[in-house]
Design an enzyme around this catalytic site. Structure first.
Site, PDB file in Angstrom:
ATOM      1  N   TYR A 146       0.792  -1.226   0.000  1.00 47.16           N
ATOM      2  CA  TYR A 146       0.000   0.000   0.000  1.00 47.16           C
ATOM      3  C   TYR A 146       0.826   1.280   0.000  1.00 47.16           C
ATOM      4  CZ  TYR A 146      -4.560  -2.205   0.384  1.00 47.16           C
ATOM      5  OH  TYR A 146      -5.699  -2.902   0.110  1.00 47.16           O
ATOM      6  N   LYS A 198       3.095 -15.548   3.543  1.00 47.91           N
ATOM      7  CA  LYS A 198       3.416 -16.412   2.396  1.00 47.91           C
ATOM      8  C   LYS A 198       4.932 -16.578   2.399  1.00 47.91           C
ATOM      9  CE  LYS A 198       2.108 -18.501  -1.508  1.00 47.91           C
ATOM     10  NZ  LYS A 198       1.198 -19.692  -1.552  1.00 47.91           N
ATOM     11  N   ASP A 231      -3.034 -18.502   1.296  1.00 46.87           N
ATOM     12  CA  ASP A 231      -3.976 -19.324   0.518  1.00 46.87           C
ATOM     13  C   ASP A 231      -4.650 -20.356   1.418  1.00 46.87           C
ATOM     14  OD1 ASP A 231      -1.441 -20.442   0.765  1.00 46.87           O
ATOM     15  OD2 ASP A 231      -1.323 -21.194  -1.285  1.00 46.87           O
ATOM     16  N   ASP A 255      -6.354  -7.026   3.542  1.00 45.65           N
ATOM     17  CA  ASP A 255      -7.443  -6.486   2.724  1.00 45.65           C
ATOM     18  C   ASP A 255      -8.261  -7.626   2.131  1.00 45.65           C
ATOM     19  OD1 ASP A 255      -8.933  -4.542   1.248  1.00 45.65           O
ATOM     20  OD2 ASP A 255      -7.811  -5.187  -0.528  1.00 45.65           O
ATOM     21  N   ASP A 259     -12.341  -9.337   3.328  1.00 50.34           N
ATOM     22  CA  ASP A 259     -13.552  -9.390   2.504  1.00 50.34           C
ATOM     23  C   ASP A 259     -14.145 -10.802   2.567  1.00 50.34           C
ATOM     24  OD1 ASP A 259     -13.437  -6.713   1.742  1.00 50.34           O
ATOM     25  OD2 ASP A 259     -13.908  -7.166  -0.355  1.00 50.34           O
TER      26      ASP A 259
HETATM   27  C1  IPM Z   1     -10.614  -1.454   2.609  1.00 51.45           C
HETATM   28  C2  IPM Z   1     -10.753  -0.934   1.211  1.00 51.45           C
HETATM   29  C3  IPM Z   1      -9.571  -0.036   0.923  1.00 51.45           C
HETATM   30  C4  IPM Z   1      -8.309  -0.861   1.080  1.00 51.45           C
HETATM   31  C5  IPM Z   1      -9.614   0.644  -0.466  1.00 51.45           C
HETATM   32  C6  IPM Z   1     -10.875   1.446  -0.621  1.00 51.45           C
HETATM   33  C7  IPM Z   1      -8.404   1.490  -0.718  1.00 51.45           C
HETATM   34  O1  IPM Z   1     -10.825  -1.976   0.311  1.00 51.45           O
HETATM   35  O2  IPM Z   1     -10.701  -0.650   3.552  1.00 51.45           O
HETATM   36  O3  IPM Z   1     -10.450  -2.652   2.788  1.00 51.45           O
HETATM   37  O4  IPM Z   1      -7.879  -1.522   0.131  1.00 51.45           O
HETATM   38  O5  IPM Z   1      -7.755  -0.842   2.180  1.00 51.45           O
HETATM   39 MN    MN Z   2     -10.844  -3.941   1.224  1.00 47.13          MN
END
Ligand code: IPM
Ligand code: MN
Length: 368
Positions: A146, A198, A231, A255, A259
């Site tokens: 990042y 990893k 993974d 990140d 999700d």
């Molecule tokens: C998150 C989002 C952000 C990230 C994006 C919007 C830059 O996906 O907060 O997880 O990748 O950190």
């Molecule tokens: Mn995210």
């Protein structure tokens, strides 16, 4: 829930509120409604200052957020953020210019993301329930891929090379891992911390993570340590989520796996996170994004923003109120909502906010 409590003697807290883009302002409004009820019931005060940072302001003025504006945020006790991302703004401008800039400049080096399945919530994992899905991801939030370091070589030619550097400093890795150990100890559940990396491929970056993890582990003999490649972590999160208590990982992997975490806990409608500077100002947000197609329709689920508000209270030291909000949310998921998905809740956005308010204020009793 988080490491730092800045509970003030006067219990008067300055909060910066960034509604942001898309459905951000709508869900933040519901979170503020709940926070107002919590203030009444628990006797503390939030002094709110609204900030207009986001896509609309950018389109009007060409300004995302200035250095001065970020520095000004330091005077608050916490920041509540709705969402960043506008359909008319090129991807990356707001994400980098606003969200990542605040995370970096305010040294919010931890991204804390609880993955908890509340009662009554549908999960795509068959045969798994709330007792199986209850862990927390500690994501490094200031470094790794990042940082935006890299370059194009021979851009546009057939020999083009694009480099993207993952920067991992010992200090940055160590403070994150240390936080994760402390957090695991405080959480006091299974007291197990899993490093997700990893090491078999990222033989520089994650060699550092591995060495620091094992070094710091020596200071925490009461915490069981474990390791999983990223993974494999994805695989176990789906197959055996009950194996996890706390996971610590780098920015990019964090990140991605959060999700996946959000999906197994019932979706973006419920997933909240905190960008923490344990020594400074932290920012709390629903992690679902701005969902522009639902804007203004009163269909988006505000629970993630409400949970982000609860995390914020926890962090400023109003732990009782934070717990009450979480209980109220659990009662609503268990007994009221048909689904957590936008437009399918059986209630509108503002009604879901009302349901939580009634429970936090005591107007509707919640089973203890
Ligand atoms: C998150 C989002 C952000 C990230 C994006 C919007 C830059 O996906 O907060 O997880 O990748 O950190
Ligand atoms: Mn995210």
């Amino acid at each position: 829930m988080t490491a730092q409590t800045v509970k003030k003697a006067d219990r008067n807290y300055k909060i910066a509120v960034i509604g942001g883009d898309g459905t951000g302002p709508e869900v933040v409004k519901e979170a503020l409604k709940v926070l107002a009820a919590a203030q009444k019931a628990y006797g503390f005060k939030l002094e709110l200052t609204e900030k207009d940072f986001g896509g609309e302001r950018y389109l009007k003025t060409g300004k995302v957020i200035s250095d001065e504006e970020v520095q000004e945020l330091r005077k608050y006790d916490a920041i509540l953020l709705g969402a960043v991302g506008h359909p008319d703004v090129k991807p990356g401008i707001l994400e980098k210019g606003l969200l990542l800039k605040i995370r970096f400049d305010l040294k919010q080096y931890i991204n804390l993301r609880p993955v908890k399945l509340y009662p009554g919530v549908w999960t795509p994992l068959r045969d798994k329930g709330p007792e199986d899905i209850d862990f927390v991801v500690v994501r490094e939030n200031n470094e790794g891929l990042y940082v935006g370091e890299g370059e194009f070589i021979d851009k546009g030619t057939k020999d083009e090379i694009a480099l993207q550097v993952s920067r991992n400093t010992r200090a940055g890795v160590e403070r994150c891992i240390r936080y994760a150990f402390e957090y695991t100890r405080k959480r006091n559940k299974r007291k197990k911390l899993t490093l997700c990396a990893k090491t078999n491929v990222l033989t520089y970056a994650h060699d550092l993570w591995w060495r620091v993890f094992n070094e710091v582990a020596k200071e925490y003999p009461d915490v069981t340590t474990d390791y999983a490649h990223v993974d494999a972590t994805c695989m176990w999160m789906v197959k055996n989520p009950e194996w996890f208590d706390v996971i610590v990982t780098d920015n990019m992997f964090g990140d991605i796996i959060t999700d996946l975490g959000a999906m197994i806990q019932g979706g973006m409608g419920i997933a909240a996170g905190g960008n923490l500077n344990p020594e400074g100002v932290s920012m709390f947000e629903p992690i679902g994004g701005s969902a522009p197609k639902y804007t203004g329709k009163n269909v988006i689920n505000p629970l993630a923003a409400i949970c982000a508000g609860a995390m914020m209270l926890e962090q400023i030291g109003e732990t009782q109120a934070a717990a009450a909000i979480e209980k109220a949310v659990m009662d609503v998921t268990q007994n009221k909502l048909k689904s957590l998905a936008a437009g399918k809740m059986g209630y509108g956005t503002t009604e879901v906010g009302d349901l939580v308010v009634e429970r936090v204020s005591g107007a509707v009793a919640v089973a203890r």
